[in-house]
Design a protein around this motif. Structure first.
Motif, PDB file in Angstrom:
ATOM      1  N   LYS A 191      -8.436   7.389  -8.863  1.00 34.55           N
ATOM      2  CA  LYS A 191      -7.899   6.059  -9.166  1.00 34.55           C
ATOM      3  C   LYS A 191      -6.624   5.743  -8.398  1.00 34.55           C
ATOM      4  CE  LYS A 191      -7.234   6.436 -13.545  1.00 34.55           C
ATOM      5  NZ  LYS A 191      -7.259   7.914 -13.602  1.00 34.55           N
ATOM      6  N   GLY A 192      -5.667   6.647  -8.471  1.00 28.80           N
ATOM      7  CA  GLY A 192      -4.384   6.385  -7.842  1.00 28.80           C
ATOM      8  C   GLY A 192      -3.551   5.371  -8.597  1.00 28.80           C
ATOM      9  N   GLY A 193      -3.742   5.297  -9.901  1.00 24.70           N
ATOM     10  CA  GLY A 193      -2.978   4.358 -10.714  1.00 24.70           C
ATOM     11  C   GLY A 193      -3.629   4.205 -12.077  1.00 24.70           C
ATOM     12  N   PRO A 194      -2.965   3.544 -13.025  1.00 30.03           N
ATOM     13  CA  PRO A 194      -3.481   3.414 -14.396  1.00 30.03           C
ATOM     14  C   PRO A 194      -4.541   2.321 -14.535  1.00 30.03           C
ATOM     15  CG  PRO A 194      -1.330   2.390 -14.252  1.00 30.03           C
ATOM     16  CD  PRO A 194      -1.582   3.023 -12.913  1.00 30.03           C
ATOM     17  N   PHE A 195      -5.668   2.505 -13.852  1.00 23.26           N
ATOM     18  CA  PHE A 195      -6.787   1.571 -13.968  1.00 23.26           C
ATOM     19  C   PHE A 195      -7.586   1.804 -15.249  1.00 23.26           C
ATOM     20  CE2 PHE A 195      -5.955   1.659  -9.419  1.00 23.26           C
ATOM     21  CZ  PHE A 195      -6.188   0.362  -8.995  1.00 23.26           C
ATOM     22  N   ASP A 196      -7.408   2.966 -15.901  1.00 19.01           N
ATOM     23  CA  ASP A 196      -8.199   3.293 -17.074  1.00 19.01           C
ATOM     24  C   ASP A 196      -7.674   2.548 -18.304  1.00 19.01           C
ATOM     25  OD1 ASP A 196      -6.064   5.024 -16.325  1.00 19.01           O
ATOM     26  OD2 ASP A 196      -6.526   6.349 -18.001  1.00 19.01           O
ATOM     27  N   PRO A 254      -9.275  -8.668 -16.067  1.00 16.87           N
ATOM     28  CA  PRO A 254      -9.093  -7.334 -15.468  1.00 16.87           C
ATOM     29  C   PRO A 254      -8.119  -7.362 -14.289  1.00 16.87           C
ATOM     30  CG  PRO A 254     -11.415  -7.737 -15.899  1.00 16.87           C
ATOM     31  CD  PRO A 254     -10.707  -9.034 -16.120  1.00 16.87           C
ATOM     32  N   PHE A 255      -8.194  -8.409 -13.468  1.00 15.83           N
ATOM     33  CA  PHE A 255      -7.297  -8.495 -12.322  1.00 15.83           C
ATOM     34  C   PHE A 255      -5.849  -8.658 -12.783  1.00 15.83           C
ATOM     35  CE2 PHE A 255      -5.052 -10.623  -8.877  1.00 15.83           C
ATOM     36  CZ  PHE A 255      -5.433  -9.855  -7.787  1.00 15.83           C
ATOM     37  N   ARG A 256      -5.662  -9.472 -13.816  1.00 10.22           N
ATOM     38  CA  ARG A 256      -4.314  -9.671 -14.348  1.00 10.22           C
ATOM     39  C   ARG A 256      -3.757  -8.358 -14.899  1.00 10.22           C
ATOM     40  NH1 ARG A 256      -5.444 -13.135 -18.156  1.00 10.22           N
ATOM     41  NH2 ARG A 256      -5.605 -14.851 -16.648  1.00 10.22           N
ATOM     42  N   TYR A 257      -4.607  -7.563 -15.515  1.00 18.11           N
ATOM     43  CA  TYR A 257      -4.182  -6.270 -16.061  1.00 18.11           C
ATOM     44  C   TYR A 257      -3.726  -5.342 -14.929  1.00 18.11           C
ATOM     45  CZ  TYR A 257      -4.293  -1.885 -18.691  1.00 18.11           C
ATOM     46  OH  TYR A 257      -3.958  -0.691 -19.273  1.00 18.11           O
ATOM     47  N   VAL A 258      -4.518  -5.279 -13.863  1.00 15.41           N
ATOM     48  CA  VAL A 258      -4.172  -4.421 -12.729  1.00 15.41           C
ATOM     49  C   VAL A 258      -2.909  -4.924 -12.040  1.00 15.41           C
ATOM     50  CG1 VAL A 258      -4.961  -3.590 -10.476  1.00 15.41           C
ATOM     51  CG2 VAL A 258      -6.553  -3.673 -12.396  1.00 15.41           C
ATOM     52  N   LEU A 259      -2.773  -6.224 -11.935  1.00 15.61           N
ATOM     53  CA  LEU A 259      -1.573  -6.815 -11.343  1.00 15.61           C
ATOM     54  C   LEU A 259      -0.328  -6.387 -12.110  1.00 15.61           C
ATOM     55  CD1 LEU A 259      -0.401  -8.903  -9.269  1.00 15.61           C
ATOM     56  CD2 LEU A 259      -0.705 -10.628 -11.059  1.00 15.61           C
ATOM     57  N   GLN A 260      -0.433  -6.336 -13.435  1.00 16.83           N
ATOM     58  CA  GLN A 260       0.715  -6.009 -14.281  1.00 16.83           C
ATOM     59  C   GLN A 260       0.992  -4.512 -14.349  1.00 16.83           C
ATOM     60  OE1 GLN A 260       0.342  -7.488 -18.290  1.00 16.83           O
ATOM     61  NE2 GLN A 260       2.165  -6.422 -19.014  1.00 16.83           N
ATOM     62  N   HIS A 261      -0.058  -3.687 -14.412  1.00 19.24           N
ATOM     63  CA  HIS A 261       0.122  -2.264 -14.681  1.00 19.24           C
ATOM     64  C   HIS A 261       0.012  -1.361 -13.464  1.00 19.24           C
ATOM     65  CE1 HIS A 261      -0.952  -3.863 -18.703  1.00 19.24           C
ATOM     66  NE2 HIS A 261      -0.134  -2.922 -19.146  1.00 19.24           N
ATOM     67  N   VAL A 262      -0.737  -1.777 -12.446  1.00 17.10           N
ATOM     68  CA  VAL A 262      -0.974  -0.917 -11.282  1.00 17.10           C
ATOM     69  C   VAL A 262      -0.109  -1.317 -10.085  1.00 17.10           C
ATOM     70  CG1 VAL A 262      -2.691  -0.073  -9.638  1.00 17.10           C
ATOM     71  CG2 VAL A 262      -3.337  -0.442 -12.035  1.00 17.10           C
ATOM     72  N   TRP A 276      -5.248  -3.251  -5.616  1.00 11.06           N
ATOM     73  CA  TRP A 276      -6.234  -3.511  -6.670  1.00 11.06           C
ATOM     74  C   TRP A 276      -7.450  -2.582  -6.568  1.00 11.06           C
ATOM     75  CZ3 TRP A 276      -5.336  -6.258  -2.340  1.00 11.06           C
ATOM     76  CH2 TRP A 276      -6.400  -6.459  -1.464  1.00 11.06           C
ATOM     77  N   LEU A 277      -7.514  -1.794  -5.492  1.00  4.56           N
ATOM     78  CA  LEU A 277      -8.629  -0.866  -5.304  1.00  4.56           C
ATOM     79  C   LEU A 277      -8.192   0.561  -5.606  1.00  4.56           C
ATOM     80  CD1 LEU A 277     -10.091  -2.221  -1.940  1.00  4.56           C
ATOM     81  CD2 LEU A 277     -10.927  -2.684  -4.263  1.00  4.56           C
ATOM     82  N   HIS A 278      -9.130   1.390  -6.008  1.00  5.66           N
ATOM     83  CA  HIS A 278      -8.820   2.792  -6.272  1.00  5.66           C
ATOM     84  C   HIS A 278      -8.427   3.499  -4.977  1.00  5.66           C
ATOM     85  CE1 HIS A 278     -11.369   2.965 -10.218  1.00  5.66           C
ATOM     86  NE2 HIS A 278     -10.473   1.991 -10.224  1.00  5.66           N
ATOM     87  N   ARG A 279      -7.615   4.534  -5.126  1.00  7.14           N
ATOM     88  CA  ARG A 279      -7.090   5.247  -3.958  1.00  7.14           C
ATOM     89  C   ARG A 279      -8.215   5.818  -3.093  1.00  7.14           C
ATOM     90  NH1 ARG A 279      -3.684   9.716  -6.005  1.00  7.14           N
ATOM     91  NH2 ARG A 279      -1.906   8.276  -5.867  1.00  7.14           N
ATOM     92  N   ARG A 280      -9.140   6.525  -3.721  1.00  6.99           N
ATOM     93  CA  ARG A 280     -10.294   7.089  -3.000  1.00  6.99           C
ATOM     94  C   ARG A 280     -11.538   6.768  -3.813  1.00  6.99           C
ATOM     95  NH1 ARG A 280      -7.862  13.117  -1.524  1.00  6.99           N
ATOM     96  NH2 ARG A 280      -6.232  12.419  -0.090  1.00  6.99           N
TER      97      ARG A 280
END
Length: 542
Positions: free
Chosen positions: A244-249, A310-318, A335-339
């Motif tokens: 992931k490379g970030g808190p996407f979960d 979902p995009f707003r969540y990633v914008l705020q947390h990731v 907005w994309l996972h690291r790998r």
């Protein structure tokens, strides 16, 4: 005193700190090393009746050089190997630093220079410690030193780092080794290997304190598995997974909120980008019920942003975390996972389920997962959905091979299942894809595997059990207990897999490894090796 007791003169020349040479790059450590040596020497003098020696009692030790041990630059900025002091024996504890930490700690310029300088001798993905091993090996080969004793993380026994041990064995002898020992420093628990080597003169060879006839490059003394080849027939089946490379979960409540939200302006539900998410803990223990926001491999920002919540969540947390990343791709494509593991995604997309195993685990456990689940990077995925393939993987024959070819990491020293060394080298009863599903031997393995899974699932999720009791029903606890019914189910499976190979049921682990090694080399000669296991790990492993 001993010399006097043996009839020698007490006036004989003493050993002194000036006979000890060293290399240290850190300013503080360089000064500290000199003081430490002098203190130890003075203590010895006093304990043995020689007084304090000459004054001043603490003197500079010019023999301890303040320099980099593996890299120097000339006046034109060209890298070269620095000269080590002339010595008979070299001992040391070089720095352990691997993977992405190399670039973070030492920078692109340094790493590029050192890899260029040692190209052809040290693989690009090897741990920093391996450069000391190769430098010392080369000095032995030149006859400038006689023997060496160095520490490394135990990962030096496998993957890209092991190439330096391969070279040591090809030009000399490992005469002493501790393959895997705990090491605690600065609060960090790691596993280390201690390796002593020379040009081949030492005949007293010991592994883990026990006399042996030889020590292989992987620091074993049984079957020399350093010969194994990655088999072309096993390619494109076992994969490392999404990182992931970030808190996407997200938890279940948040996931349901997104999924049940009104359809987005693009006419699509958020269920297209919110998926069940599984990590190794979900396999070995109970499922956490986690989900993940996943915009795929290369979705442009404008398309991802249409999935509004979902995009707003990633914008705020990731994004705030990714904004600080030194990696351009992570920062730009926040907005994309690291790998995102596109090869793994493509391989399982055509399946209803796939086989998964935790990369690091006490027990080598395999499970089936629904293809809509996104697996974490600490899971190895095998892109097969049939019971036969599952059965071979969960057999004792494969487990023995996996344990012998795995690396070990962490405080618990649990084996790490690598897609390159453990899976791609394993010779199946038939080359994958050529087995006849109607063959009675294949059917027997499939039936035994299916029965094993049914028994396990019934034990994991019995009806009318309290939540407190259910929490105890984990695969780790099951295999720790290994009840009779589980042992019997595995025995039936093991016999079926042995029959597929045409082997006896009572082979020892050593006999299994011997036969698998011979079969691996035979398959590699017939169909060609995919690539060396070291090259494969450099491409696909940390």
């Amino acid at each position: 005193n001993l010399g006097a007791d043996l009839g020698l003169s007490r006036m004989m020349q003493l050993v002194s700190p000036e006979q000890l040479y060293g290399i240290e790059i850190n300013d503080y450590a360089h000064e500290l090393a000199q003081v430490t040596v002098w203190i130890g020497y003075i203590q010895w003098l006093r304990d043995n009746g020689f007084g304090l020696g000459r004054e001043p009692i603490l003197q500079p030790l010019d023999t301890i050089k303040h320099m980099d041990a593996i890299l120097a630059f000339d006046e034109q900025g060209k890298p070269y190997e620095p000269e080590w002091p002339e010595a008979d024996v070299v001992i040391g504890n070089p720095p352990f630093l691997g993977g992405q930490k190399l670039l973070r700690e030492l920078g692109d310029t340094y790493i590029t220079a050192v890899r260029t300088l040692y190209e052809g001798h040290v693989p690009g993905g090897a741990d920093l410690v391996t450069y000391w091993f190769e430098r010392a090996r080369h000095l032995i080969e030149q006859g400038r030193i006689q023997r060496v004793g160095l520490l490394a993380t135990q990962a030096i026994r496998s993957g890209t780092s092991r190439k330096v041990l391969d070279q040591i064995v090809s030009t000399g002898t490992i005469f002493m080794a501790w393959a895997d020992r705990p090491w605690t420093i600065d609060g960090a628990d790691v596993r280390v290997s201690i390796v002593g080597f020379d040009q081949g003169a030492e005949r007293d060879i010991k592994l883990d304190g026990v006399a042996v006839s030889r020590i292989n490059a992987d620091l074993t003394t049984t079957q020399d598995l350093t010969q194994i080849q990655a088999l072309r027939e096993n390619e494109l089946l076992c994969y490392r997974c999404d990182e992931k490379g970030g808190p996407f979960d997200i938890d279940t409540d948040t996931a349901l909120k997104f999924i049940l939200a009104p359809v987005n302006p693009n006419g699509r539900s958020n269920s297209n980008v919110v998926r069940p998410y599984v990590n190794a803990y979900d396999i070995t223990h109970r499922s956490r019920g986690m989900w993940v926001i996943d915009f795929g491999v290369d979705t442009p920002e404008e398309q991802a942003s249409v999935f509004e919540e979902p995009f707003r969540y990633v914008l705020q947390h990731v994004k705030p975390i990714r904004d600080t990343s030194r990696n351009d791709r992570e920062r730009i494509y926040w907005w994309l996972h690291r790998r995102p593991a596109p090869d793994m995604r493509a391989a399982v997309a055509r399946l209803k389920r796939y086989i998964a195993t935790p990369r690091v685990a006490k027990h080598r456990i395999f499970v089936f997962m629904a293809s809509d689940c996104l697996p974490d990077s600490r899971i190895a995925v095998i892109a097969r959905e049939d019971d036969y393939f599952f059965g071979v993987l969960h057999s004792r024959i494969h487990e023995v091979w996996a344990l012998a070819t795995s690396s070990r990491h962490g405080k618990g020293n649990d084996p790490t299942y690598n897609n390159t060394t453990c899976f791609e080298t394993f010779p199946f009863p038939w080359s994958p894809g050529t087995e006849d599903q109607a063959d009675p031997r294949v059917e027997a393995i499939a039936a035994a595997a299916k029965h094993l899974v049914e028994l396990r699932d019934a034990w994991l999720n019995p009806p009318d059990l309290s939540e407190a009791e259910l929490k105890k029903r984990t695969l780790t606890n099951l295999y720790n207990q290994r009840p009779d019914w589980l042992a019997e189910a595995h025995s039936v499976l093991d016999h079926a897999v042995a029959d597929a190979y045409g082997w006896p049921h009572d082979l020892s682990d050593e006999q299994i490894l011997e036969r698998l090694l011979a079969l691996n080399l035979e398959r590699a000669a017939q169909g060609g090796a995919a690539k060396s296991t070291a090259e494969a790990e450099e491409d696909g492993e940390e």
